[in-house]
Design an enzyme around this catalytic site. Structure first.
Site, PDB file in Angstrom:
ATOM      1  N   LYS A  21       0.742  -1.115  -0.012  1.00 52.68           N
ATOM      2  CA  LYS A  21      -0.056   0.116  -0.039  1.00 52.68           C
ATOM      3  C   LYS A  21       0.822   1.341  -0.036  1.00 52.68           C
ATOM      4  O   LYS A  21       0.449   2.456  -0.048  1.00 52.68           O
ATOM      5  CB  LYS A  21      -0.875   0.072   1.349  1.00 52.68           C
ATOM      6  CG  LYS A  21      -2.149  -1.220   1.302  1.00 52.68           C
ATOM      7  CD  LYS A  21      -3.164  -0.955   2.281  1.00 52.68           C
ATOM      8  CE  LYS A  21      -4.293  -1.873   2.375  1.00 52.68           C
ATOM      9  NZ  LYS A  21      -3.969  -3.237   1.279  1.00 52.68           N
ATOM     10  N   LYS A  71      14.987  -6.628   4.399  1.00 53.61           N
ATOM     11  CA  LYS A  71      15.087  -5.441   5.571  1.00 53.61           C
ATOM     12  C   LYS A  71      16.634  -5.743   6.201  1.00 53.61           C
ATOM     13  O   LYS A  71      17.035  -4.828   6.527  1.00 53.61           O
ATOM     14  CB  LYS A  71      13.851  -5.732   6.619  1.00 53.61           C
ATOM     15  CG  LYS A  71      12.559  -5.161   6.220  1.00 53.61           C
ATOM     16  CD  LYS A  71      11.412  -5.121   7.331  1.00 53.61           C
ATOM     17  CE  LYS A  71      10.453  -4.468   7.013  1.00 53.61           C
ATOM     18  NZ  LYS A  71       9.359  -4.283   8.071  1.00 53.61           N
ATOM     19  N   ASP A 107       9.157   1.414  12.012  1.00 53.21           N
ATOM     20  CA  ASP A 107       8.179   0.760  12.176  1.00 53.21           C
ATOM     21  C   ASP A 107       7.965   0.766  13.500  1.00 53.21           C
ATOM     22  O   ASP A 107       6.723   0.863  14.094  1.00 53.21           O
ATOM     23  CB  ASP A 107       8.633  -0.790  11.819  1.00 53.21           C
ATOM     24  CG  ASP A 107       8.407  -1.422  10.761  1.00 53.21           C
ATOM     25  OD1 ASP A 107       7.638  -0.385   9.936  1.00 53.21           O
ATOM     26  OD2 ASP A 107       8.925  -2.353  10.155  1.00 53.21           O
ATOM     27  N   GLY A 132       5.960 -11.953  20.586  1.00 59.01           N
ATOM     28  CA  GLY A 132       6.801 -12.290  19.409  1.00 59.01           C
ATOM     29  C   GLY A 132       8.179 -11.765  19.840  1.00 59.01           C
ATOM     30  O   GLY A 132       8.567 -10.875  20.532  1.00 59.01           O
ATOM     31  N   ALA A 133       9.253 -12.182  18.849  1.00 55.80           N
ATOM     32  CA  ALA A 133      10.629 -11.746  19.256  1.00 55.80           C
ATOM     33  C   ALA A 133      11.207 -11.645  18.098  1.00 55.80           C
ATOM     34  O   ALA A 133      12.582 -11.759  17.862  1.00 55.80           O
ATOM     35  CB  ALA A 133      11.349 -12.633  20.270  1.00 55.80           C
ATOM     36  N   GLY A 135      11.628  -9.504  13.824  1.00 55.98           N
ATOM     37  CA  GLY A 135      12.092  -8.191  13.505  1.00 55.98           C
ATOM     38  C   GLY A 135      11.102  -7.084  14.052  1.00 55.98           C
ATOM     39  O   GLY A 135      11.364  -5.900  14.455  1.00 55.98           O
TER      40      GLY A 135
HETATM   41  P1  NAP Z   1       9.348 -12.237  11.908  1.00 53.53           P
HETATM   42  O1  NAP Z   1      10.697 -11.577  12.192  1.00 53.53           O
HETATM   43  O2  NAP Z   1       9.290 -13.288  11.056  1.00 53.53           O
HETATM   44  O3  NAP Z   1       9.051 -13.039  13.586  1.00 53.53           O
HETATM   45  C1  NAP Z   1       7.711 -13.764  13.373  1.00 53.53           C
HETATM   46  C2  NAP Z   1       7.231 -13.934  14.845  1.00 53.53           C
HETATM   47  O4  NAP Z   1       6.158 -14.797  14.926  1.00 53.53           O
HETATM   48  C3  NAP Z   1       8.437 -14.871  15.868  1.00 53.53           C
HETATM   49  O5  NAP Z   1       8.476 -14.372  17.257  1.00 53.53           O
HETATM   50  C4  NAP Z   1       7.753 -16.318  15.917  1.00 53.53           C
HETATM   51  O6  NAP Z   1       8.023 -16.991  16.890  1.00 53.53           O
HETATM   52  C5  NAP Z   1       6.211 -15.993  15.885  1.00 53.53           C
HETATM   53  N1  NAP Z   1       5.240 -16.914  15.313  1.00 53.53           N
HETATM   54  C6  NAP Z   1       5.372 -17.373  14.085  1.00 53.53           C
HETATM   55  N2  NAP Z   1       4.211 -18.361  13.993  1.00 53.53           N
HETATM   56  C7  NAP Z   1       3.860 -18.710  15.356  1.00 53.53           C
HETATM   57  C8  NAP Z   1       3.105 -19.480  16.072  1.00 53.53           C
HETATM   58  N3  NAP Z   1       2.363 -20.327  15.171  1.00 53.53           N
HETATM   59  N4  NAP Z   1       2.686 -19.300  17.275  1.00 53.53           N
HETATM   60  C9  NAP Z   1       3.557 -18.472  18.006  1.00 53.53           C
HETATM   61  N5  NAP Z   1       4.464 -17.762  17.474  1.00 53.53           N
HETATM   62  C10 NAP Z   1       4.581 -17.739  16.289  1.00 53.53           C
HETATM   63  O7  NAP Z   1       8.040 -11.424  11.671  1.00 53.53           O
HETATM   64  P2  NAP Z   1       8.203  -9.825  11.905  1.00 53.53           P
HETATM   65  O8  NAP Z   1       8.832  -9.005  10.855  1.00 53.53           O
HETATM   66  O9  NAP Z   1       8.844  -9.469  13.399  1.00 53.53           O
HETATM   67  O10 NAP Z   1       6.819  -9.370  11.610  1.00 53.53           O
HETATM   68  C11 NAP Z   1       5.533  -9.834  12.626  1.00 53.53           C
HETATM   69  C12 NAP Z   1       4.341  -9.354  12.122  1.00 53.53           C
HETATM   70  O11 NAP Z   1       4.112  -7.925  12.379  1.00 53.53           O
HETATM   71  C13 NAP Z   1       4.090  -9.770  10.678  1.00 53.53           C
HETATM   72  O12 NAP Z   1       3.202 -10.575  10.546  1.00 53.53           O
HETATM   73  C14 NAP Z   1       3.989  -8.629  10.144  1.00 53.53           C
HETATM   74  O13 NAP Z   1       2.995  -8.434   8.962  1.00 53.53           O
HETATM   75  C15 NAP Z   1       3.546  -7.550  10.979  1.00 53.53           C
HETATM   76  N6  NAP Z   1       4.052  -6.238  10.899  1.00 53.53           N
HETATM   77  C16 NAP Z   1       3.171  -5.050  10.694  1.00 53.53           C
HETATM   78  C17 NAP Z   1       3.791  -3.788  10.387  1.00 53.53           C
HETATM   79  C18 NAP Z   1       2.882  -2.677  10.169  1.00 53.53           C
HETATM   80  O14 NAP Z   1       3.351  -1.825   9.758  1.00 53.53           O
HETATM   81  N7  NAP Z   1       1.623  -2.915  10.581  1.00 53.53           N
HETATM   82  C19 NAP Z   1       5.232  -3.552  10.293  1.00 53.53           C
HETATM   83  C20 NAP Z   1       6.114  -4.490  10.587  1.00 53.53           C
HETATM   84  C21 NAP Z   1       5.443  -5.956  10.955  1.00 53.53           C
HETATM   85  P3  NAP Z   1       9.480 -18.170  16.915  1.00 53.53           P
HETATM   86  O15 NAP Z   1      10.433 -17.180  17.231  1.00 53.53           O
HETATM   87  O16 NAP Z   1       8.988 -18.853  17.935  1.00 53.53           O
HETATM   88  O17 NAP Z   1       9.424 -18.637  15.697  1.00 53.53           O
END
Ligand code: NAP
Length: 278
Positions: A21, A71, A107, A132-133, A135
């Site tokens: 978007k 990223k 972010d 969550g832990a 990015g």
């Molecule tokens: P990431 O680095 O891939 O981290 C994913 C996280 O989700 C990890 O902590 C992982 O845990 C956890 N996870 C995945 N599946 C799981 C499950 N079934 N049960 C429990 N924990 C689970 O992703 P990210 O970049 O941090 O992004 C996280 C979310 O934020 C994304 O969905 C993204 O769309 C959203 N986001 C939104 C914005 C916005 O502008 N609104 C900006 C950035 C991100 P493990 O470490 O145990 O695998």
């Protein structure tokens, strides 16, 4: 760019990028502020991020937003990573200045701005939990800690990854870290879902009582309606729920202000992209 010979060029880069978007958001900002820019979406080959950025710079590009999966690579090509990017270990905005590639991660700031300014919830003195832990959490820790919450806890499926954040951020924030089961008996005023479960429709094993009375439940994923996390919160009696559309627009506004020197009004743009939570 022949239609806009004098326009300054910006873009979002990712793979895939069709869903982004960002072009619509930045074009709306440019129109509202009278800035003559062209903002496009560029899909870089998975093995061609750096070359694609270099080609964009050579063609006169001034700045880029960076999304998945680039990223971390954006951090590697930065000549001047700012603190927000260094601590997150990831970049979501680049500015090109001569030979310099300046990098930021907006972010977390976008998230905090959305919670405090748009949703009206001050983080100061509050008990805040990030689920969550990954990015997104790395980017959120510093801006949230700067608001001086009473407690900032990070829970993750893999508790070791959460403990790793405690070590990485030791000089900047006091974090309580662990797995979900360790949250039993605790409650929080603000609970953020920064896992990707909003996309996979998986449910987090949150103990009963994790939402304090009057809590805000915030899902970082946007545009997916009621995710399993938001449903969990509602079932626990939470009435103040939000998804990440405001975070998306607020981080874009930070990048726009960084590039153009003026801050756009985010409210009409958030309203345009809000999907009802039902
Ligand atoms: P990431 O680095 O891939 O981290 C994913 C996280 O989700 C990890 O902590 C992982 O845990 C956890 N996870 C995945 N599946 C799981 C499950 N079934 N049960 C429990 N924990 C689970 O992703 P990210 O970049 O941090 O992004 C996280 C979310 O934020 C994304 O969905 C993204 O769309 C959203 N986001 C939104 C914005 C916005 O502008 N609104 C900006 C950035 C991100 P493990 O470490 O145990 O695998």
């Amino acid at each position: 760019m022949t239609d806009h010979p004098a326009s300054e060029r910006y873009a979002v880069i990712g793979n895939p990028i069709g869903h982004s978007k960002s072009p619509l958001i930045h074009t709306a900002f440019a129109q509202a502020t009278g800035q003559d820019i062209v903002y496009t979406a560029i899909e870089a080959p998975l093995d061609g991020f750096k070359a694609t950025v270099q080609a964009f710079i050579a063609a006169g590009g001034r700045g880029m937003n960076v999304t998945l999966p680039f990223k971390l690579q954006a951090f590697e090509i930065a000549t001047d990573p700012m603190e927000s990017a260094r601590l997150a270990g990831a970049v979501n905005a680049l500015k090109f200045e001569g030979d310099r590639i300046v990098a930021q991660n907006f972010d977390g700031l976008g998230l905090v701005n959305d919670i405090q300014h748009n949703l009206g919830v001050s983080l100061a003195g509050k008990r805040v939990l990030i689920c969550g832990a990954g990015g997104a959490t790395r980017g959120a820790i510093l801006p949230i800690a700067a608001q001086q919450p009473a407690l900032l806890a990070v829970a993750n499926r893999s508790a070791d990854k959460a403990h790793g954040l405690q070590r990485d951020f030791a000089a900047h924030a006091v974090l309580q870290t662990g797995g979900y089961a360790e949250l039993a008996g605790e409650s929080f005023d603000v609970v953020l879902n920064a896992t990707s479960t909003g996309l996979s429709q998986a449910e987090l094993p949150l103990p009963a009582g994790v939402f304090a009375p009057g809590a805000l439940a915030y899902e970082l994923v946007y545009g997916k309606g009621l995710t399993p996390f938001l449903k969990q919160a509602q079932a626990a009696g939470v009435t103040h729920i939000a998804d990440g559309v405001g975070m998306l627009v607020e981080q874009a506004a930070e990048a726009f202000a960084w590039w153009r020197g003026m801050r756009p009004d985010t409210k009409p743009v958030i309203a345009r992209f809000t999907v009802p939570l039902e």
